[in-house]
Design an enzyme around this catalytic site. Structure first.
Site, short mmCIF file in Angstrom:
data_model
loop_
_atom_site.label_atom_id
_atom_site.label_comp_id
_atom_site.label_asym_id
_atom_site.label_seq_id
_atom_site.Cartn_x
_atom_site.Cartn_y
_atom_site.Cartn_z
N TRP A 171 25.42 24.15 26.54
CA TRP A 171 26.49 25.14 26.71
C TRP A 171 27.44 24.74 27.82
O TRP A 171 28.65 24.99 27.73
CB TRP A 171 25.90 26.53 26.92
CG TRP A 171 25.29 27.03 25.66
CD1 TRP A 171 23.95 27.16 25.37
CD2 TRP A 171 25.99 27.39 24.46
NE1 TRP A 171 23.78 27.60 24.08
CE2 TRP A 171 25.01 27.75 23.49
CE3 TRP A 171 27.33 27.46 24.10
CZ2 TRP A 171 25.35 28.17 22.20
CZ3 TRP A 171 27.67 27.86 22.82
CH2 TRP A 171 26.69 28.21 21.88
N ASP A 190 28.89 31.33 33.35
CA ASP A 190 28.43 31.88 32.08
C ASP A 190 27.02 32.39 32.34
O ASP A 190 26.09 31.61 32.54
CB ASP A 190 28.44 30.79 31.00
CG ASP A 190 27.88 31.26 29.66
OD1 ASP A 190 27.39 32.40 29.58
OD2 ASP A 190 27.92 30.46 28.71
N LYS A 245 22.18 38.76 24.11
CA LYS A 245 20.91 38.36 24.72
C LYS A 245 20.22 39.59 25.31
O LYS A 245 19.26 40.10 24.76
CB LYS A 245 21.15 37.32 25.82
CG LYS A 245 22.14 36.23 25.47
CD LYS A 245 21.62 35.26 24.45
CE LYS A 245 22.57 34.08 24.29
NZ LYS A 245 22.11 33.11 23.28
#
Length: 359
Positions: free
Chosen positions: A101, A171, A195
């Site tokens: 990511w 993030d 999440k």
């Protein structure tokens, strides 16, 4: 019968939240309609939105000098949103690469800024984070970006880097709400909802107000943090159902005792599964112990040919979503807030039995 869902996202949600949403689905609190049907400008939904923001601010102790946004596009949209809102053309920004990511954020940012990768953990095959105090951030960097938790690789920062006066941007998709965090250490925090926050389709952004007003003229209005803040995140029609569900999740977290209680639960779950792996000669985790994620636990078996049988047998036992990401293989257990300790215990019991049968 509900399974224990170990998927990385969209992920398991608290059963109490789903049951409440089910009860309110057709008639939201006497309004005669579903929250999906009501205008986002109505007093009812404005109340839903305001309560969600207030709960998030309270749980994270968000200082008043930060704006909180609820937007579409997910965390991936903010890979572009960050440089577009914080820099002018030709500016530089610093990035840390700790896995998949981070790399995606870097690739997207390169379209808009001169990216300086100040640390790249490729030599460890992305099983580590940079040593604390090792980052050298260029003085001309508009910000320092890192991914707090690599969902695919199961790597997590156990500390927050200090970039001095340079804003820290992160993030935090997989770590949001998993434990207390000092928001004042950051310039910007953004997190996809799927999440720990709720369903997919929404991203939460917490941005220090003095960093706003820097958006490039060409930034799309729906990605302009200042414009969205001025419109209470409703410049366009927001993802109302997702926003409502996030509010229910935040209320549930409050009822569980807040983020301190969440941290205790999450630490216990992580210790249970990592302890099982470390005591075994059959299972292994590739991540340096100090950088192991509390939320996403990858693990391997001695023979890759056993991976599919493991996942299939686990699925049959009511343990879903354990296949590793296609880019790395193996298995992965995501143990977000809504995963109860009973689910992790069921997983480690299954792992023990599978090892006895195949070890």
């Amino acid at each position: 019968m509900r399974v224990y869902n170990f998927s990385a996202g969209p992920a398991t949600m608290p059963l109490e939240v789903l049951e409440r949403a089910q009860a309110e689905l057709i008639d939201w609190r006497g309004s005669g309609m579903s929250v999906m049907e009501m205008s986002h400008r109505s007093k009812e939904f404005v109340t839903v939105a305001a309560q969600a923001e207030a709960r998030l601010r309270a749980l994270l102790a968000v200082p008043e000098e930060y704006a909180v946004l609820f937007l579409q596009g997910g965390a991936t949209g903010q890979f572009a949103g960050v440089p577009l809102n914080l820099t002018a053309p030709g500016a530089a920004a610093a990035y840390v690469n700790t896995g998949s990511w981070s790399a995606k954020a870097i690739d997207e940012a390169r379209k808009y800024v001169d990216v300086h990768v100040v640390a790249d953990e490729k030599d460890s095959n992305y099983t580590t984070v940079p040593a604390e105090g090792s980052l050298e951030v260029p003085g001309d960097a508009a910000y320092l970006h890192l991914t707090l938790n690599e969902t695919i690789g199961g790597v997590e920062f156990p500390y927050l880097p200090d970039a001095g006066e340079i804003p820290l941007v992160t993030d935090a998709s997989s770590t949001m709400l998993s434990r207390p965090v000092d928001v004042s250490r950051f310039g910007v925090i953004y997190a996809g909802a799927q999440k720990n926050l709720g369903p997919s389709g929404l991203v939460v952004i917490i941005v220090r107000r003095d960093l706003m007003g820097r958006a490039r003229p060409e930034v799309p209005a729906a990605m302009d943090w200042t414009a969205m803040a001025e419109a209470d995140s409703m410049l366009n029609t927001p993802p109302t159902l997702a926003w409502y569900l996030v509010g229910l999740v935040l209320e549930w977290v409050e009822e569980q005792g807040g983020l301190t209680a969440m941290a205790e639960r999450n630490r216990a779950k992580a210790e249970l599964i990592y302890g099982t792996i470390d005591r075994s000669d059959f299972y292994s985790n590739p991540v340096q112990p100090a950088a192991r994620s509390w939320m996403n636990v990858p693990f391997l078996v001695p023979d890759p040919a056993l991976e599919k049988p493991f996942v299939a047998a686990a699925e049959a036992a009511g343990l879903s979503g354990l296949g590793g990401h296609r880019s790395v293989g193996g298995m992965r257990a995501s143990i977000y807030n809504a995963m109860p300790i009973e689910g992790v215990q069921a997983l480690v019991d299954f792992m023990t039995d599978f090892e006895k049968q195949n070890g």
